[in-house]
Scaffold this active site. Structure first.
Site, short mmCIF file in Angstrom:
data_model
loop_
_atom_site.label_atom_id
_atom_site.label_comp_id
_atom_site.label_asym_id
_atom_site.label_seq_id
_atom_site.Cartn_x
_atom_site.Cartn_y
_atom_site.Cartn_z
N TYR A 194 0.79 -1.23 0.00
CA TYR A 194 0.00 0.00 0.00
C TYR A 194 0.82 1.29 0.00
O TYR A 194 0.28 2.35 -0.30
CB TYR A 194 -0.95 0.02 1.21
CG TYR A 194 -1.99 -1.07 1.15
CD1 TYR A 194 -3.03 -1.01 0.23
CD2 TYR A 194 -1.93 -2.17 1.99
CE1 TYR A 194 -3.98 -2.00 0.15
CE2 TYR A 194 -2.87 -3.19 1.92
CZ TYR A 194 -3.90 -3.10 1.00
OH TYR A 194 -4.83 -4.09 0.91
N LEU A 195 2.09 1.22 0.35
CA LEU A 195 2.92 2.42 0.39
C LEU A 195 3.77 2.49 -0.87
O LEU A 195 4.57 1.58 -1.13
CB LEU A 195 3.82 2.40 1.63
CG LEU A 195 3.10 2.30 2.99
CD1 LEU A 195 4.11 2.30 4.11
CD2 LEU A 195 2.09 3.43 3.15
#
Length: 879
Positions: A838-839
């Protein structure tokens, strides 16, 4: 950490306060950081700041017990205005009742999130009920989504680098994540540096290995403008080996054709079952049970797990026994014993045998372990790579999962069932038309061999528990996955351009007269602000986990004046509990949606994941609900990092700031984990190490005072270590003595082995005695120094060197304390999932470059291999 106040006494107090669970600058349950009621509505907040998990109670405090049957609350408003009561564009007819409950429509299932999880347990195709005959339909011919395998990430290694001089092969492009062309992923020069493997399972900051003087010298030579011809040729050869797909700007086509040629060696099957010794037998009703190999193997699966939590689970035991009885019906005990009651089965002899075998394996010499590893590596070597369009690519999950007992995730209703052995007859191989057909490493023939270059999987089969289709893809560091990752994060970045309009649209629809539109807008609000997964309806044979669209009324409780309490089981049966302050209109909508419904009725009964995603696609090409999750995670992470003032901070303080931001995002995404069983033991070891550093500093201080009495007046050196009492010092010195004696004995034995190998006479025992006597003498000296505040060294050091050594130890103590704080605060948060999925990795690369933090301190070797395309961003790059 808590409770050990003595550890942080005097000048060694923590440099950074321990953040609350909701993080710095994020709201608590009362609306703001200090617990006071906030008079700023959520609509006034920064649009890029989602409603965070910050409202969640501290992770040190236990969550309230799950009680989904809540009393109907009394609301401040007795009735709604006209604007609050939506009309239904097409009123839903009451569903026919079944057993007193309304039947629920089952929406089409959405693609699961890209969370790192085992390929063997990931759903790639829609779930089906377990077929009675064990057969399953052939996998649908579609472009299966490529997913990274967490278990394979440990095996991933950085590939060679090149400057991309090889001719680029034109490949197809598609809007879908898994329809990107296959090209070789390669890491840049920095990614190929040797990185020390992570020692701590709870830590995400691996340390780089020290480089030898020779390596440093070679690097210095290569960096010099006046390179030798030999070195230049070597560099050029290396550059020609790598194809940097992320630097190519050719037209990609329509994505129909994924590759031209493909060769591989198939999959690696696990070895056949080897029966345990005939004298080892499980018991039934106190009597030895003589089982044929087929039944014994299944019994052994359970016996090996006898002292795990699974064997204490009633559902697991029930399912295992049902399947084992089916096996026993086909392969009954040799003595005719009828096994009918699970309570009469005693698997203890098997368990003890397996434990003894584990102990034997651990006790093998280093050379024996090396031989076993060498044999394993040689067996797997040819399966680890394939040749794709003339380039070698790594394969991800090339091993076929061995048979065993299904464990599932969370409260899975099928846990304990037998996972059958997969055979060649179960597997379809996908390969190039002109490529040689691989030969399986066990008897049998492939189910089918196809040549479909519109898909990216190399092999597929259907497992027998959930009838899910399993696929073999390229590794996480491959060009395909790299392009998929890049496009995913670019899609999330593109959402920044549309987010204001999307938020404006769903805010207007919060008051829509059409019930379906109002429900969809409210669901979008939660997905956007809380980073909830979209969710799908589950079948009766699946774990009862939900997401936003599949929330039931029992999962959401209203609390005046404008708080909503979420309490449900999310993905992998991880509990999501959050008390959130919301806008007044959201509060009113939830109240309306719950009216005249039973607790187990759907809250959003007119919203499906499919319909929601269709609506989102109309607002931005390729937009789905899960893009919001990536967007909110990355933009929140960027904001949290930018808020930290790190000027003059130490390296460990910078790492703690990074991990703190990572934790806040993990909490936002509900990436929880149970506290590791070894956490307390690990923290105790760290506390001991901290005291050991303080002990070393204390001894140096005492030496300094002996040489330079004036140093006692210096505040840097005159404060005593209050947490080092006489008892601990005595115990520590005894431990040091034991280690020194063991070290001397091992060195003596190794020297003798070498002398004998060279045909020389070994040392006499008197040599060892002399060495041990020297150790005894040293520690007798230390014993006499206890309590005197005086100390001496074997070799004298000048005063300035002593002061320098003391200052270094002081820095080490402070840095180590920060490491302890970081580890303790992250004990219930899984940092790796958000970092992997997600990052945006470019945030981390730019931050590391700006703050002079080695990327190897943040990214493991696996992530360096996975994200080579992120390494070249500018220092001022922002998500």
């Amino acid at each position: 950490m808590s409770g050990d106040s003595a550890m942080f006494s005097d000048d060694e107090r923590p440099l950074a306060p321990k953040p609350t669970a909701n993080g710095s600058g994020l709201k608590n349950g009362n609306g703001n950081a200090n617990g006071q009621q906030s008079d700023v509505s959520m609509s006034d907040a920064d649009d890029d700041v989602p409603l965070s998990q910050a409202t969640r109670k501290s992770r040190q405090d236990p969550l309230p017990p799950r009680n989904l049957k809540r009393k109907k609350p009394v609301y401040a408003e007795s009735s709604s205005s006209e604007d609050d009561v939506p009309l239904a564009s097409s009123p839903a007819k009451p569903a026919p009742k079944a057993n007193g409950r309304a039947k629920k429509s089952k929406p089409v299932k959405e693609e699961s999130d890209d969370d790192a999880q085992s390929q063997s347990e990931r759903e790639v195709a829609p779930k089906k009920r377990r077929a009675p005959n064990g057969k399953a339909k052939a996998p649908p011919k579609k472009k299966a989504k490529e997913e990274s395998d967490a278990s394979d990430e440990e095996d991933a290694k950085p590939l060679k680098k090149t400057n991309g001089r090889k001719k680029a092969v034109k490949q197809a492009e598609s809007d879908d994540e898994d329809s990107k062309p296959l090209k070789k992923v390669a890491a840049k020069a920095r990614a190929t540096k040797k990185v020390k493997k992570e020692e701590d399972s709870g830590s995400d900051t691996p340390k780089p290995k020290k480089r030898s003087a020779k390596v440093k010298e070679e690097e210095a030579v290569s960096a010099s403008p006046a390179k030798g011809k030999k070195g230049k040729k070597k560099e050029d050869d290396e550059e020609e080996d790598v194809f940097k797909w992320w630097e190519q700007h050719e037209a990609q086509g329509d994505g129909t054709e994924r590759w031209q040629t493909l060769e591989h060696h198939g999959v690696l099957f696990p070895p056949p079952y080897v029966p345990i010794p005939s004298n080892i037998k499980m018991k039934y009703n106190g009597v030895d049970l003589d089982l044929p190999p087929e039944a014994e193997e299944v019994a052994g699966f359970y016996g090996a797990m006898l002292e795990t939590d699974h064997a204490q689970d009633a559902t697991f035991n029930k399912n295992f026994f049902e399947d084992w009885k089916r096996v026993l019906a086909k392969y009954p005990p040799c003595d005719g014993t009828q096994v009918t009651k699970f309570e009469l089965c005693d698997f203890r002899p098997m368990f003890e045998y397996f434990e003894a075998e584990k102990a034997k394996k651990k006790s093998l010499s280093g050379e024996e372990k090396k031989q076993l590893k060498k044999a394993k590596d040689e067996l797997e070597a040819k399966y680890m790579t394939c040749v794709l369009d003339g380039r070698k690519e790594k394969i991800g999950n090339f091993r076929v999962e061995p048979p065993g007992l299904f464990r599932g995730r969370g409260e899975h209703p099928k846990k304990g069932y037998l996972k059958n052995r997969v055979r060649p007859e179960d597997i379809t191989i996908n390969i190039g038309k002109d490529a040689p057909i691989p030969v399986p490493n066990m008897p049998g023939k492939w189910k089918k061999v196809i040549h479909d270059n519109t898909v990216t999987w190399l092999a597929t089969w259907t497992e027998n528990i959930n009838q899910n289709h399993k696929y073999v893809f390229l590794a996480a560091g491959s060009s395909l996955k790299g392009q998929s990752d890049m496009q995913k994060f670019e899609k999330a970045r593109e959402l920044k351009k549309h987010i204001d309009k999307i938020r404006l649209d769903y805010t207007e629809d919060l008051k829509s007269k059409v019930m379906a539109d109002r429900q969809r807008a409210t669901a979008m609000y939660f997905i956007d602000k809380l980073a909830l997964r979209a969710g799908n309806e589950k079948g009766e044979d699946e774990a009862d986990t939900v997401g936003c669209c599949s929330l039931r009324c029992e999962h959401v409780t209203l609390e005046n004046p404008n708080f909503i309490i979420f309490d449900f089981l999310g993905k992998d049966s991880i509990r999501y509990y959050n008390k959130v302050e919301v806008e007044a209109q959201i509060f009113k909508n939830i109240r309306i949606f719950k009216e005249n419904k039973e607790p187990d009725d759907n809250l959003f009964d007119r919203v499906t994941t499919t319909g929601l995603n269709k609506h989102l696609t109309s607002q931005m090409k390729g937009l789905t609900a899960k893009v919001f999750r990536t967007f909110n995670a990355s933009i929140t992470f960027q904001r949290l990092l930018d808020e930290e003032e790190l000027k003059g901070a130490t390296l460990q303080e910078r790492l703690n700031a990074y991990n703190k931001a990572n934790r806040m995002v993990a909490i936002l995404c509900n990436h929880q984990r149970s506290t590791p069983k070894t956490h307390d033991q690990s923290m105790e070891k760290m506390r001991y190490k901290l005291r050991s550093l303080k002990y070393d500093r204390m001894k140096l201080r005492h030496v300094l005072f002996s040489q330079e009495p004036k140093a006692k007046k210096n505040k840097k050196y005159n404060e005593e270590e209050s947490d080092l009492d006489e008892d601990w010092i005595e115990e520590h010195e005894e431990n040091l003595k034991a280690k020194e004696i063991e070290k001397a004995e091992k060195k003596f034995a190794k020297e003798n082995e070498k002398l004998e190998a060279d045909g020389k006479k070994p040392h006499k025992d008197s040599v060892l005695k002399e060495r041990l006597a020297a150790v005894e003498e040293d520690f007798e000296r230390l014993a006499k120094e206890r309590g005197t505040k005086k100390a001496t060294l074997k070799k004298d050091r000048p005063t300035d060197k002593l002061e320098e050594a003391i200052d270094k130890l002081t820095d080490k103590v402070k840095a180590f304390k920060l490491q302890m704080i970081d580890r303790d605060e992250g004990k219930e948060v899984a940092l790796s999932t958000s970092k992997i999925n997600y990052l945006d990795p470019r945030i981390t690369v730019a931050w590391c470059n700006t703050n002079d933090v080695p990327i190897e301190k943040i990214f493991s070797k696996t992530l360096l291999t996975k994200f080579p395309w992120a390494r070249g961003v500018e220092n001022d790059w922002k998500f």
